[in-house]
Enzyme design. Structure first.
Site, PDB file in Angstrom:
ATOM      1  N   PRO A   2       0.831  -1.214   0.000  1.00 13.20           N
ATOM      2  CG  PRO A   2      -0.834  -1.598   1.565  1.00 13.20           C
ATOM      3  CD  PRO A   2       0.480  -2.120   1.090  1.00 13.20           C
ATOM      4  CD  GLU A   3       3.260   2.508  -4.171  1.00 14.07           C
ATOM      5  OE1 GLU A   3       3.435   3.634  -4.698  1.00 14.07           O
ATOM      6  OE2 GLU A   3       3.510   1.450  -4.776  1.00 14.07           O
TER       7      GLU A   3
END
Length: 269
Positions: A2-3
């Site tokens: 996840p960014e």
């Protein structure tokens, strides 16, 4: 992993109902002892004052002067429903609904810990993080200054989080493709003109992904269990061997900074 768009999506969902709730009990369920879950029990009895974000980290200020720090790692998921397996930590909350918050992490790379507010000595990436790309103050000149400090390939430089916060493998590949910059170009060799293109590409791809609630390729889920919907819009990441959507040349694959990298050898000279 996840960014920024995925973490910001989770932050917004939590911010709608979590602030003001008191943590009646914080429990490490199936997690190793050590810095990744340090002092978690100290959150017990404290009220959650808000849900903030810095890069890929969630920051939850607590009423007793502490902060609950959450990093999703590669497979971390925050949910208000019991996922049944791979739960590493759990918060018991005050209130009549959503009385539990679960942190599920299959590969155990995430973090769920308590620190004194603003004291990030044990979190060097968070302590040295660059500007937020969606902040109105972030501009091409600021990005250019950050790039000039590094002779590393631009892909590695952006992965460091120092010139700009929140980018990882997915959105770096996407931004470099949009800006027509080869991922092995030395960061300090990128001109002001190309930096301006890169700045625009970073901001635009993050905003578009955020509108789609992020990218789900495997593990990422929103708090309600739904997937992000940006995967179908990816132009570079994960498309090695497929035709470039700009010039039809097959996309290339390389490993830079131990990260899989996709780019167009014709468009990104």
């Amino acid at each position: 992993m996840p960014e920024l768009p995925e973490v910001e999506t989770v932050r917004r969902e939590l911010d709608a109902w979590l602030p003001g709730r008191r943590i009646t009990r914080a429990v490490r369920v199936d997690a190793p002892r050590g810095p990744k879950y340090a002092r978690l029990q100290r959150a017990s009895g404290q009220r959650i004052e808000g849900v903030d974000r810095r890069g890929k980290f969630l920051l939850l200020p607590l009423s007793g002067g502490d902060e609950l720090i959450v990093h999703l790692g590669m497979t971390g998921v925050i949910s208000d429903r019991d996922p049944g397996e791979h739960v590493r930590a759990k918060l018991m909350l005050s209130g009549r609904s959503r009385r539990q918050l679960y942190f599920q992490d299959v590969r155990r790379f995430g973090r769920f810990l308590v620190v004194k507010a603003g004291v990030y000595d044990g979190l060097p990436t968070l302590a040295a993080m660059g500007p937020e790309p969606l902040d109105p103050s972030f501009n091409p000149a600021m990005l250019h200054v950050g790039l000039q400090r590094s002779g590393a390939p631009i892909k590695s430089c952006l992965l460091s989080q120092k010139p700009v916060a929140g980018l990882g493998n997915i959105y770096i590949d996407e931004a470099l493709w949009r800006a027509r910059i080869h991922p092995r170009t030395a960061a300090r060799r990128i001109s002001k003109i190309k930096t301006a293109r890169l700045h625009e590409a970073i901001v635009s791809v993050l905003r578009q992904s955020l509108e789609a609630s992020g990218t789900t390729l495997s593990d990422y889920r929103r708090v309600d269990g739904e997937e992000g919907e940006f995967a179908e819009q990816l132009d570079a990441y994960g498309r090695a061997g497929l035709p470039c959507r700009r010039c039809d040349h097959p996309l290339s694959h390389d490993t830079i900074g131990q990260r899989s990298t996709c780019f167009c050898g014709r468009c990104q000279r």
